[in-house]
Design an enzyme around this catalytic site. Structure first.
Site, PDB file in Angstrom:
ATOM      1  N   ASP A   1      22.821  54.030  39.879  1.00 10.73           N
ATOM      2  CA  ASP A   1      22.515  54.851  39.272  1.00 10.73           C
ATOM      3  C   ASP A   1      20.939  55.136  39.316  1.00 10.73           C
ATOM      4  OD1 ASP A   1      24.079  57.141  37.135  1.00 10.73           O
ATOM      5  OD2 ASP A   1      22.296  56.383  36.059  1.00 10.73           O
TER       6      ASP A   1
ATOM      7  N   TYR B   1      15.159  61.924  32.937  1.00  6.28           N
ATOM      8  CA  TYR B   1      15.504  63.403  33.406  1.00  6.28           C
ATOM      9  C   TYR B   1      14.358  64.169  33.470  1.00  6.28           C
ATOM     10  CZ  TYR B   1      20.204  61.191  33.823  1.00  6.28           C
ATOM     11  OH  TYR B   1      21.163  60.261  33.912  1.00  6.28           O
TER      12      TYR B   1
ATOM     13  N   HIS C   1      32.113  55.519  39.270  1.00  6.97           N
ATOM     14  CA  HIS C   1      30.657  55.393  39.463  1.00  6.97           C
ATOM     15  C   HIS C   1      30.244  54.127  38.847  1.00  6.97           C
ATOM     16  CE1 HIS C   1      26.677  56.855  39.183  1.00  6.97           C
ATOM     17  NE2 HIS C   1      26.462  56.402  37.927  1.00  6.97           N
TER      18      HIS C   1
END
Ligand SMILES: *[C@@H]1O[C@H](CO)[C@@H](O)[C@H](O)[C@H]1NC(C)=O
Ligand SMILES: *[C@@H]1O[C@H](CO)[C@@H](O)[C@H](O)[C@H]1NC(C)=O
Ligand SMILES: *[C@@H]1O[C@H](CO)[C@@H](O)[C@H](O)[C@H]1NC(C)=O
Length: 360
Positions: free
Chosen positions: A151, A264, A341
């Site tokens: 990730d 982010y 994931h």
């Protein structure tokens, strides 16, 4: 008429924003099926490591950097919204039990007990890359490492492999596309794949909103949205109360959720700001190599096919275009059917087996 339509549009937009911000995904305690499943802590010892950036990283260390200097270094980088322990506990045990490695698994800056610089520019890739460089060279005193990442850790690891190929012996990436893959999907993929990926990525735009909007959504109702994300993203849909308690402890560290969002913000707004700043002052503080650079070190790409956030098409593109032809014979692409994931937690035995085989 036009005015009516416009007000309807504005109302719909406002409702959409309100819904996104305020809607808390309900978390059903009944999905906590196995109350005894625990995170093993057999080999876990933490060291606080100060990087050249002056940031302390709370790091799981297996072995001793001096005494174990003959063992290869493995660096494990976790992602959102995990920590070194919650992401890698199964792998740390397996790698440690093999006795073959010296291991460093940091809580990335901003997570758990690691330092949490407050500005989103502190989470610009250039700083995240520098943390990894510091662990390998300044702390461990090594020339190179096996870099294993998932990730957000893997976003950093791909870029690290482009900026510092000499610091890597082999790269292992779990469920994250090569930095150029999204562009390649637009160029070579079908429209439905592109739209599907855009739909899955809406949250990245949402995270750009200032604190406390995204933060509220995640912390509200005892982190219900984050808990549900973990559960939904695990193919078994199972997570134990003990694991949840551990995650909640990590998210509850003061400033942790804002730091998690800042990854982010640093990635989009920070990148833009850095580029403009460099242009204005003729500096290259924030410059990185082109995202299209291929990886020149042997790479294993592991990909849980049930990833709800990333199109599977990105995996093949990442491997075919992203891994340089010169290292293809030493590289591997390993799709994992039925795995989410969160492959390190969802298919721990399979991932451990792959790592023990590949890291030699
Ligand atoms: C719960 O987890 C433990 C430890 O992993 C395991 O031994 C046990 O069989 C599991 N129980 C159920 C009902 O799945
Ligand atoms: C919050 O969630 C954790 C993990 O599920 C739980 O242990 C804790 O008791 C909850 N706290 C409150 C105040 O409900
Ligand atoms: C955070 O770090 C501490 C050690 O400093 C550790 O005991 C704890 O389990 C970690 N929490 C998570 C969620 O990884």
């Amino acid at each position: 008429m036009l005015r009516l339509m416009l007000s309807l549009l504005v109302a719909a937009f406002a409702a959409m924003i309100a819904n996104t911000v305020l809607k808390v995904t309900p978390f059903d305690a009944n999905s906590v099926v196995n109350k005894t499943r625990d995170i093993s802590t057999t080999n876990i010892k933490y060291t606080s490591i100060k990087t050249t950036n002056g940031v302390h990283l709370n790091t799981i260390e297996v072995g001793d950097r001096i005494k174990d200097k003959n063992k290869p270094l493995v660096v494990l980088l976790h992602g959102f919204p995990e920590t070194a322990l919650t992401c890698w506990h199964n792998q740390i045990d397996a790698l440690a039990d093999s006795g073959r490695y010296y291991i460093l698994a940091p809580d990335m800056r901003g997570y758990n007990k690691s330092d949490k610089p407050g500005n989103f520019m502190d989470y610009h890739l250039i700083n995240l890359i520098s943390d990894v460089h510091s662990l390998i060279h300044d702390y461990a005193g090594r020339e190179e490492a096996y870099l294993v990442a998932h990730d957000w850790g893997a976003i950093v690891a791909w870029r690290f492999a482009q900026t510092h190929p000499g610091s890597i012996k082999k790269l292992t990436i779990i469920n994250v596309p090569h930095p150029a893959a999204a562009g390649l999907l637009v160029k070579h993929g079908s429209w439905s794949q592109v739209f599907s990926q855009m739909w899955k990525s809406w949250y990245i735009a949402f995270f750009q909103l200032p604190n406390p909007l995204p933060e509220y959504r995640f912390t509200n109702n005892n982190y219900s949205t984050l808990k549900a994300a973990l559960r939904d993203l695990t193919s078994s849909g199972k997570i134990s109360e003990l694991e949840l308690q551990r995650y909640v402890q990590g998210w509850s560290e003061p400033g942790a959720v804002t730091s998690m969002m800042n990854y982010y913000r640093g990635f989009l707004m920070g990148n833009l700001y850095g580029t403009i700043k460099d242009k204005l002052f003729s500096t290259n503080t924030y410059s990185l190599p082109p995202t299209t650079d291929t990886i020149k070190k042997p790479t294993m790409l592991i990909w849980g096919e049930q990833d709800l956030a990333l199109e599977f098409a990105l995996a093949g593109l990442s491997y075919d275009y992203g891994v340089d032809e010169s290292v293809k014979s030493q590289s591997r692409f390993v799709p994992l059917a039925g795995v989410s994931h969160f492959a390190t937690n969802d298919a721990p035995e399979r991932v451990n087996e792959l790592l023990l085989e590949y890291l030699n």
